[in-house]
Design a protein around this motif. Structure first.
Motif, PDB file in Angstrom:
ATOM      1  N   LYS A   1      -9.335  55.139   0.683  1.00 48.06           N
ATOM      2  CA  LYS A   1      -8.040  54.909   1.317  1.00 48.06           C
ATOM      3  C   LYS A   1      -8.183  54.193   2.647  1.00 48.06           C
ATOM      4  O   LYS A   1      -9.079  54.529   3.405  1.00 48.06           O
ATOM      5  CB  LYS A   1      -7.307  56.231   1.486  1.00 48.06           C
ATOM      6  CG  LYS A   1      -6.976  56.823   0.129  1.00 48.06           C
ATOM      7  CD  LYS A   1      -5.788  57.716   0.180  1.00 48.06           C
ATOM      8  CE  LYS A   1      -5.544  58.214  -1.221  1.00 48.06           C
ATOM      9  NZ  LYS A   1      -4.293  58.399  -1.655  1.00 48.06           N
ATOM     10  N   PRO A   2      -7.303  53.206   2.848  1.00 42.51           N
ATOM     11  CA  PRO A   2      -6.142  52.838   2.039  1.00 42.51           C
ATOM     12  C   PRO A   2      -6.462  51.822   0.938  1.00 42.51           C
ATOM     13  O   PRO A   2      -5.561  51.271   0.327  1.00 42.51           O
ATOM     14  CB  PRO A   2      -5.198  52.223   3.079  1.00 42.51           C
ATOM     15  CG  PRO A   2      -6.139  51.486   3.995  1.00 42.51           C
ATOM     16  CD  PRO A   2      -7.357  52.406   4.088  1.00 42.51           C
TER      17      PRO A   2
ATOM     18  N   ASP B   1      -5.814  46.469   0.148  1.00 44.66           N
ATOM     19  CA  ASP B   1      -5.166  47.500   0.949  1.00 44.66           C
ATOM     20  C   ASP B   1      -3.935  47.965   0.177  1.00 44.66           C
ATOM     21  O   ASP B   1      -3.049  47.175  -0.129  1.00 44.66           O
ATOM     22  CB  ASP B   1      -4.767  46.908   2.307  1.00 44.66           C
ATOM     23  CG  ASP B   1      -4.239  47.943   3.277  1.00 44.66           C
ATOM     24  OD1 ASP B   1      -3.504  48.860   2.836  1.00 44.66           O
ATOM     25  OD2 ASP B   1      -4.536  47.822   4.472  1.00 44.66           O
TER      26      ASP B   1
ATOM     27  N   ARG C   1      -1.407  49.407   0.979  1.00 43.63           N
ATOM     28  CA  ARG C   1      -0.123  49.316   1.685  1.00 43.63           C
ATOM     29  C   ARG C   1       0.560  47.969   1.453  1.00 43.63           C
ATOM     30  O   ARG C   1       1.705  47.774   1.848  1.00 43.63           O
ATOM     31  CB  ARG C   1      -0.325  49.557   3.182  1.00 43.63           C
ATOM     32  CG  ARG C   1      -0.877  50.961   3.464  1.00 43.63           C
ATOM     33  CD  ARG C   1      -1.322  51.115   4.884  1.00 43.63           C
ATOM     34  NE  ARG C   1      -2.529  50.305   5.111  1.00 43.63           N
ATOM     35  CZ  ARG C   1      -3.298  50.407   6.180  1.00 43.63           C
ATOM     36  NH1 ARG C   1      -3.015  51.272   7.122  1.00 43.63           N
ATOM     37  NH2 ARG C   1      -4.364  49.643   6.320  1.00 43.63           N
TER      38      ARG C   1
END
Length: 109
Positions: A73-74, A93, A95
């Protein structure tokens, strides 16, 4: 136990380089090296039982079950198991807009 060979696509190698460069520029080179080392450890763990990874929900939503993912993570490491080989397609990533990344990189959209 069968050991799998983990192979990174050219795109996946580029992802690792971009992650390292970004962290080195926005944090420290030491932090970048640490993150890269941990991602590489995660990749190395795929040599044993790569089927343990989950299916990316964005791909399941469109009926695609051939890819799996593991996490540091991430970061999400997306791969496919073929016989005794594990092909890593991207390290991204989590996100980011995953729908767009997966469509572009895996589905050629």
């Amino acid at each position: 136990m069968t050991r799998h060979e983990v192979l990174l696509t050219e795109d996946a190698v580029g992802d690792l380089s971009e992650i390292h460069e970004y962290i080195a520029a926005h944090d420290t080179p030491a932090r970048a090296a640490y993150v890269l080392d941990r991602i590489e450890q995660t990749l190395k763990s795929l040599t044993t039982y790569p089927e343990r990874g989950s299916h990316p929900k964005e791909l399941l939503a469109v009926g695609i079950r051939e890819y799996r993912q593991v996490f540091f993570k991430p970061y999400r490491l997306i791969y496919r198991v073929a016989g005794n080989q594990v092909f890593v397609y991207l390290t991204v990533d989590g996100r980011r807009d995953m729908q767009a990344v997966l469509a572009r990189r895996l589905l050629g959209a």
